[in-house]
Enzyme design. Sequence first.
Site, PDB file in Angstrom:
ATOM      1  CB  SER A  74      -0.912  -0.007   1.228  1.00 53.77           C
ATOM      2  OG  SER A  74      -1.692   1.167   1.251  1.00 53.77           O
ATOM      3  CB  ILE A  75       3.712   2.233  -2.260  1.00 50.91           C
ATOM      4  CG1 ILE A  75       4.374   0.848  -2.130  1.00 50.91           C
ATOM      5  CG2 ILE A  75       4.742   3.359  -2.278  1.00 50.91           C
ATOM      6  CD1 ILE A  75       5.274   0.658  -0.952  1.00 50.91           C
ATOM      7  N   GLY A  76       0.940   3.750  -2.258  1.00 51.21           N
ATOM      8  CA  GLY A  76       0.169   4.974  -2.503  1.00 51.21           C
ATOM      9  C   GLY A  76       0.875   5.959  -3.419  1.00 51.21           C
ATOM     10  CG  LEU A  77       0.301   5.948  -7.209  1.00 53.79           C
ATOM     11  CD1 LEU A  77      -0.779   6.726  -7.963  1.00 53.79           C
ATOM     12  CD2 LEU A  77       1.182   5.194  -8.202  1.00 53.79           C
ATOM     13  CG  ASN A 103       3.918   3.069 -13.946  1.00 53.33           C
ATOM     14  OD1 ASN A 103       3.240   3.791 -13.223  1.00 53.33           O
ATOM     15  ND2 ASN A 103       3.547   1.848 -14.273  1.00 53.33           N
ATOM     16  CB  CYS A 135      -2.577   2.783  -8.803  1.00 52.28           C
ATOM     17  SG  CYS A 135      -1.862   2.801  -7.141  1.00 52.28           S
ATOM     18  CE  LYS A 170       1.583  -2.792 -13.725  1.00 53.82           C
ATOM     19  NZ  LYS A 170       2.770  -2.407 -12.934  1.00 53.82           N
ATOM     20  CG  ASN A 197      -1.030  -2.556 -10.944  1.00 58.36           C
ATOM     21  OD1 ASN A 197      -0.434  -2.965  -9.956  1.00 58.36           O
ATOM     22  ND2 ASN A 197      -0.941  -1.303 -11.352  1.00 58.36           N
ATOM     23  N   GLY A 248       2.860 -10.540 -13.162  1.00 62.48           N
ATOM     24  CA  GLY A 248       2.202 -11.029 -11.956  1.00 62.48           C
ATOM     25  C   GLY A 248       2.812 -12.339 -11.500  1.00 62.48           C
TER      26      GLY A 248
HETATM   27  C1  LIG Z   1       6.284  -2.152  -3.677  1.00 63.03           C
HETATM   28  C2  LIG Z   1       5.532  -2.122  -4.971  1.00 63.03           C
HETATM   29  C3  LIG Z   1       5.329  -0.898  -5.609  1.00 63.03           C
HETATM   30  C4  LIG Z   1       4.638  -0.853  -6.833  1.00 63.03           C
HETATM   31  N1  LIG Z   1       4.453   0.355  -7.446  1.00 63.03           N
HETATM   32  C5  LIG Z   1       3.824   0.390  -8.661  1.00 63.03           C
HETATM   33  C6  LIG Z   1       3.659   1.624  -9.365  1.00 63.03           C
HETATM   34  O1  LIG Z   1       4.080   2.693  -8.927  1.00 63.03           O
HETATM   35  N2  LIG Z   1       3.009   1.594 -10.570  1.00 63.03           N
HETATM   36  C7  LIG Z   1       2.539   0.416 -11.117  1.00 63.03           C
HETATM   37  O2  LIG Z   1       1.976   0.431 -12.221  1.00 63.03           O
HETATM   38  N3  LIG Z   1       2.697  -0.758 -10.470  1.00 63.03           N
HETATM   39  C8  LIG Z   1       3.324  -0.798  -9.268  1.00 63.03           C
HETATM   40  N4  LIG Z   1       3.483  -1.991  -8.629  1.00 63.03           N
HETATM   41  C9  LIG Z   1       2.976  -3.232  -9.253  1.00 63.03           C
HETATM   42  C10 LIG Z   1       4.098  -3.960  -9.981  1.00 63.03           C
HETATM   43  O3  LIG Z   1       4.656  -3.153 -10.995  1.00 63.03           O
HETATM   44  C11 LIG Z   1       3.569  -5.267 -10.606  1.00 63.03           C
HETATM   45  O4  LIG Z   1       2.551  -4.940 -11.535  1.00 63.03           O
HETATM   46  C12 LIG Z   1       2.981  -6.192  -9.560  1.00 63.03           C
HETATM   47  O5  LIG Z   1       3.775  -6.207  -8.400  1.00 63.03           O
HETATM   48  C13 LIG Z   1       2.810  -7.619 -10.081  1.00 63.03           C
HETATM   49  O6  LIG Z   1       4.028  -8.189 -10.462  1.00 63.03           O
HETATM   50  P1  LIG Z   1       4.911  -9.106  -9.466  1.00 63.03           P
HETATM   51  O7  LIG Z   1       4.009 -10.164  -8.895  1.00 63.03           O
HETATM   52  O8  LIG Z   1       6.012  -9.658 -10.315  1.00 63.03           O
HETATM   53  O9  LIG Z   1       5.442  -8.195  -8.397  1.00 63.03           O
HETATM   54  C14 LIG Z   1       4.159  -2.064  -7.412  1.00 63.03           C
HETATM   55  C15 LIG Z   1       4.373  -3.283  -6.760  1.00 63.03           C
HETATM   56  C16 LIG Z   1       5.054  -3.328  -5.564  1.00 63.03           C
HETATM   57  C17 LIG Z   1       5.266  -4.670  -4.894  1.00 63.03           C
END
Ligand SMILES: Cc1cc2nc3c(=O)[nH]c(=O)nc-3n(C[C@H](O)[C@H](O)[C@H](O)COP(=O)(O)O)c2cc1C
Length: 312
Positions: A74-77, A103, A135, A170, A197, A248
């Site tokens: 839950s980073i929140g951009l 992005n 997001c 995305k 996502n 994912g």
């Molecule tokens: C800590 C963290 C921060 C993320 N921040 C963003 C983001 O800013 N923008 C976005 O499109 N996806 C964000 N994601 C999603 C990832 O880019 C990815 O789509 C998602 O984690 C699924 O892939 P994975 O299972 O390989 O991690 C974030 C994921 C994590 C874990």
Amino acid sequence: MSSERSSLRCRVGGLDLRSPIIAASGTWPHDPSFWRGELTAGLGAICTKGITRNRREGNRGIRLWETPCGLLNSIGLQNSGVEAFISGELPEIGSRDVSLIANVAVEDLPSLAEVLKLLASVKDQIDAVELNISCPNVDEGGIAWGSNPESTAKAVACARSLWGGPLWVKLTPHACDIVKVATSAQECGADALVVANTWLGMAIDVESEKPVFDRVVAGLSGPAVFPLALRLVWEVARCVSIPVIGCGGIAEARDVVAMLFAGASAVEMGTALFLDLNLPAKFTLILKEYMQRHGYASTEEMVGVASHAGGI
Ligand SMILES: Cc1cc2nc3c(=O)[nH]c(=O)nc-3n(C[C@H](O)[C@H](O)[C@H](O)COP(=O)(O)O)c2cc1C
């Protein structure tokens, strides 16, 4: 066939990539020293953290929570805003030896337009824009944009009118009908689709008897979601004519192969990088050995190989 003859080079959504493995947004270190050298050897591109019009501090409270086989975030951009990205971060990663995908998080259309106009002014330094309409961790915009074909069309059409370079979109796994959303993005000018996502989840702290996250829900990623993402890639890839990038839960080289076979032209991986930034380089070697053993000269030959089997 010698493994030297198996090439990972591919052209995906307007980008020439030296490898189909891409670091997913929000998961690669900001430090510019990580954008060059051996660590990037297995990567075709790195996605930046989500960029917004203005600086965002991100969400309060706990932001990361491990689950069996997954990670809730839950980073929140949190980011410094587009102007600081352009004046501060972009020059620092200028001498990178990997493609850069910006992005862009969609909040509202006026802010999106401003972000894209500013990015267009430095278009020579950005290889592609990835439009994040998915997001799950913000109160306004975010996932709502990608949840239906109509709002997706508005966001993608706005982006397309202002950004002339490669435009990737995305998607969220929580779309009412992801195939309709994917088709809408394609019709409005997307060059590729990232599927997908994070998945909405939550955690409860049984000692405090409260949800772990201040916003209650958070985005689930990591190996737990791989079969779910694979199924979405399969469904979307057979219904669109633009490339799909599978994302994912990728944690092993065989997951990359499975994504390609399901119809992905490239993959993004994120959570697994928190364990080992060298994984893309390791996967590259395993992938080349696999391709040699199975007689594939390029990953492009592998795309959708499994998609004629089965009857969905
Ligand atoms: C800590 C963290 C921060 C993320 N921040 C963003 C983001 O800013 N923008 C976005 O499109 N996806 C964000 N994601 C999603 C990832 O880019 C990815 O789509 C998602 O984690 C699924 O892939 P994975 O299972 O390989 O991690 C974030 C994921 C994590 C874990």
